[in-house]
Design a protein around this motif. Structure first.
Motif, PDB file in Angstrom:
ATOM      1  N   SER A 129      51.654  48.823  26.445  1.00  0.00           N
ATOM      2  CA  SER A 129      49.727  48.764  26.795  1.00  0.00           C
ATOM      3  C   SER A 129      49.888  47.143  26.928  1.00  0.00           C
ATOM      4  N   ARG A 130      47.852  47.024  26.252  1.00  0.00           N
ATOM      5  CA  ARG A 130      47.994  45.424  25.727  1.00  0.00           C
ATOM      6  C   ARG A 130      48.222  44.945  24.679  1.00  0.00           C
ATOM      7  N   THR A 131      49.232  46.248  24.276  1.00  0.00           N
ATOM      8  CA  THR A 131      48.577  45.862  22.457  1.00  0.00           C
ATOM      9  C   THR A 131      49.810  46.504  21.918  1.00  0.00           C
ATOM     10  N   TRP A 132      50.765  47.023  22.735  1.00  0.00           N
ATOM     11  CA  TRP A 132      51.722  48.027  22.622  1.00  0.00           C
ATOM     12  C   TRP A 132      52.755  48.211  23.184  1.00  0.00           C
ATOM     13  N   VAL A 133      54.109  48.383  22.334  1.00  0.00           N
ATOM     14  CA  VAL A 133      55.518  48.799  23.695  1.00  0.00           C
ATOM     15  C   VAL A 133      55.698  49.066  23.241  1.00  0.00           C
ATOM     16  N   ARG A 134      56.586  50.616  23.635  1.00  0.00           N
ATOM     17  CA  ARG A 134      56.981  52.098  22.944  1.00  0.00           C
ATOM     18  C   ARG A 134      58.479  51.864  23.956  1.00  0.00           C
ATOM     19  N   SER A 176      48.364  42.607  32.550  1.00  0.00           N
ATOM     20  CA  SER A 176      47.843  42.091  32.296  1.00  0.00           C
ATOM     21  C   SER A 176      45.967  42.504  32.735  1.00  0.00           C
ATOM     22  N   GLN A 177      46.006  43.361  33.949  1.00  0.00           N
ATOM     23  CA  GLN A 177      45.605  43.947  34.548  1.00  0.00           C
ATOM     24  C   GLN A 177      44.773  45.412  34.253  1.00  0.00           C
ATOM     25  N   LEU A 178      45.112  45.462  33.241  1.00  0.00           N
ATOM     26  CA  LEU A 178      45.267  47.119  32.248  1.00  0.00           C
ATOM     27  C   LEU A 178      43.500  47.409  32.026  1.00  0.00           C
ATOM     28  N   ALA A 179      43.032  47.425  32.127  1.00  0.00           N
ATOM     29  CA  ALA A 179      41.601  48.683  31.569  1.00  0.00           C
ATOM     30  C   ALA A 179      41.857  49.036  30.171  1.00  0.00           C
ATOM     31  N   ALA A 200      55.889  45.635  35.267  1.00  0.00           N
ATOM     32  CA  ALA A 200      54.798  45.844  34.015  1.00  0.00           C
ATOM     33  C   ALA A 200      53.944  45.048  33.867  1.00  0.00           C
ATOM     34  N   MET A 201      54.937  44.147  32.965  1.00  0.00           N
ATOM     35  CA  MET A 201      54.150  42.556  32.831  1.00  0.00           C
ATOM     36  C   MET A 201      53.408  42.006  33.375  1.00  0.00           C
ATOM     37  N   ARG A 202      53.408  41.934  34.986  1.00  0.00           N
ATOM     38  CA  ARG A 202      52.051  41.681  35.710  1.00  0.00           C
ATOM     39  C   ARG A 202      51.598  42.565  35.765  1.00  0.00           C
ATOM     40  N   VAL A 203      51.543  43.918  36.049  1.00  0.00           N
ATOM     41  CA  VAL A 203      50.547  44.598  35.887  1.00  0.00           C
ATOM     42  C   VAL A 203      49.914  44.374  34.099  1.00  0.00           C
TER      43      VAL A 203
END
Length: 394
Positions: free
Chosen positions: A227-232, A210-213, A205-208
């Motif tokens: 997400s790019r800015t949060w974790v739940r 950086s590729q999130l739109a 997940a951490m590798r993906v």
């Protein structure tokens, strides 16, 4: 006289022999042998039929007992599954129910309290149930309605989630690598699931990440949503499980119950069929025992008659043999008497001839006797005369 008696006895024996018809008795015996054989074979056939029916009846009773035990066992298992399903349904209803009394009353007034919830329509692949629950959250409680537009003017004064398949067309593509690819029948949740990528663990997940739109996120099967800015992080109760996991389990249990009910029905029908067969075999058993008894009785009578005829034939043979021997003896006696008569006749002839010779001799002797008697008389007279002369002289 003896010769007549022997001929009379011989005639009596011949009459008795003519009355003994061994050929007829042998023919009768052959008929009774054939009849006794047929009746013996019939009795054996009846015995085999009784044995085969008894074995089949025993087998069917064993099958019935096996089916009865299986029915009891399967019914017990089905009751256990039903109880488990009922418990899960109670948990699911509690999980999907709205605790707000105002909403519950509104749903009841609009005949929506039994309508399908979104969670009940989703089919999620293993092991992504917890991830889908984390993404959809309270949206899983959304209530299905036929005409959403008609309810918009009378919404309750409380929080409620509604969805309608009639008003919306869901065209989101199921792209590999996104959460929607693991969900069937997503309906109104498709657009939300189509923007969440999947990773097998936190490192992936951490590798993906950086590729999130923009607007995308990534989630792991155990509910870590990034997400790019949060974790739940979503953790569920290990004992009760999640709504989707429970819904999947309930579907499996319902399918298992349907299969079990069908199997029970087939087993019960099979047992009923076996029970009917047992009744048929029992009825056949009664009839076969009666037939066997009748066959045994008929065979017994035929065997007794056959033994009587064999005994009669043996007696007739012995009597015929004895009469034959008597006939031979009488014929020998008759031959002896005849020979004796011939000898006697010969002796009579000889005696008659001797008598004739003796008769001739007797006549000569009588003539000689007469002559001698005459001579004796002459001599006696002469003697008397001489005696008288002598006496006179004296």
């Amino acid at each position: 006289l003896q010769h007549q008696q022997l001929h009379k006895r011989e005639s009596s024996i011949a009459t008795e022999l003519s009355d003994i018809d061994l050929t007829q008795i042998e023919d009768t015996l052959a008929e009774f042998v054939l009849r006794e054989t047929e009746l013996a074979q019939n009795e054996q056939l009846q015995n085999r039929s009784v044995q085969e029916n008894s074995e089949a009846l025993l087998q069917k009773r064993g099958e019935e007992e096996t089916l009865r035990s299986k029915l009891e066992e399967d019914r017990g298992e089905l009751d256990a599954v039903r109880a488990r399903l009922a418990a899960m349904e109670t948990l699911q209803q509690a999980a999907l129910a709205n605790d707000d009394g105002t909403v519950a009353e509104w749903l009841n007034q609009n005949h929506l309290d039994d309508s399908q919830r979104l969670a009940q329509r989703l089919k999620v692949d293993e092991p992504w149930q917890q991830a889908v629950e984390a993404v959809l959250g309270d949206f899983l409680q959304a209530v299905s309605v036929d005409k959403l537009d008609k309810l918009l003017g009378r919404l309750p004064d409380a929080s409620v989630l509604l969805y309608s398949d009639d008003a919306l067309k869901y065209t989101e593509d199921s792209v590999p690598g996104y959460l929607l690819a693991h969900v069937d029948n997503a309906g109104p949740a498709a657009d939300m699931l189509a923007k969440v990528r999947t990773a097998k663990n936190l490192d992936s997940a951490m590798r993906v990440r950086s590729q999130l739109a923009t607007g995308e996120s990534v989630i792991t099967p155990d509910g870590i949503w990034i997400s790019r800015t949060w974790v739940r992080v979503s953790r569920r109760d290990e004992e009760t499980g999640g709504v989707l996991r429970r819904e999947t389990d309930m579907r499996e249990l319902e399918s298992k119950i349907r299969s079990a009910e069908q199997s029970l029905k087939q087993t019960a029908e099979h047992r009923d069929h076996i029970t009917t067969e047992i009744a048929t075999f029992e009825q056949a058993s009664k009839q076969l025992h009666e037939s066997r008894a009748m066959a045994g009785k008929a065979h017994g009578v035929a065997a007794a008659e056959l033994a009587s005829i064999r005994n009669e034939l043996e007696k007739s043979r012995q009597r015929s043999l004895a009469l034959g021997q008597d006939t031979q003896t009488i014929e020998a006696d008759i031959d002896g008497v005849a020979k004796g008569m011939v000898d006697a006749s010969q002796r009579l002839i000889e005696s008659t001839q001797e008598l004739e010779v003796l008769g001739s001799k007797e006549a000569a002797l009588k003539a000689e006797q007469a002559e001698l008697q005459s001579e004796l008389e002459s001599n006696r007279k002469l003697s008397d005369d001489k005696r008288e002369q002598f006496q006179a002289m004296v």
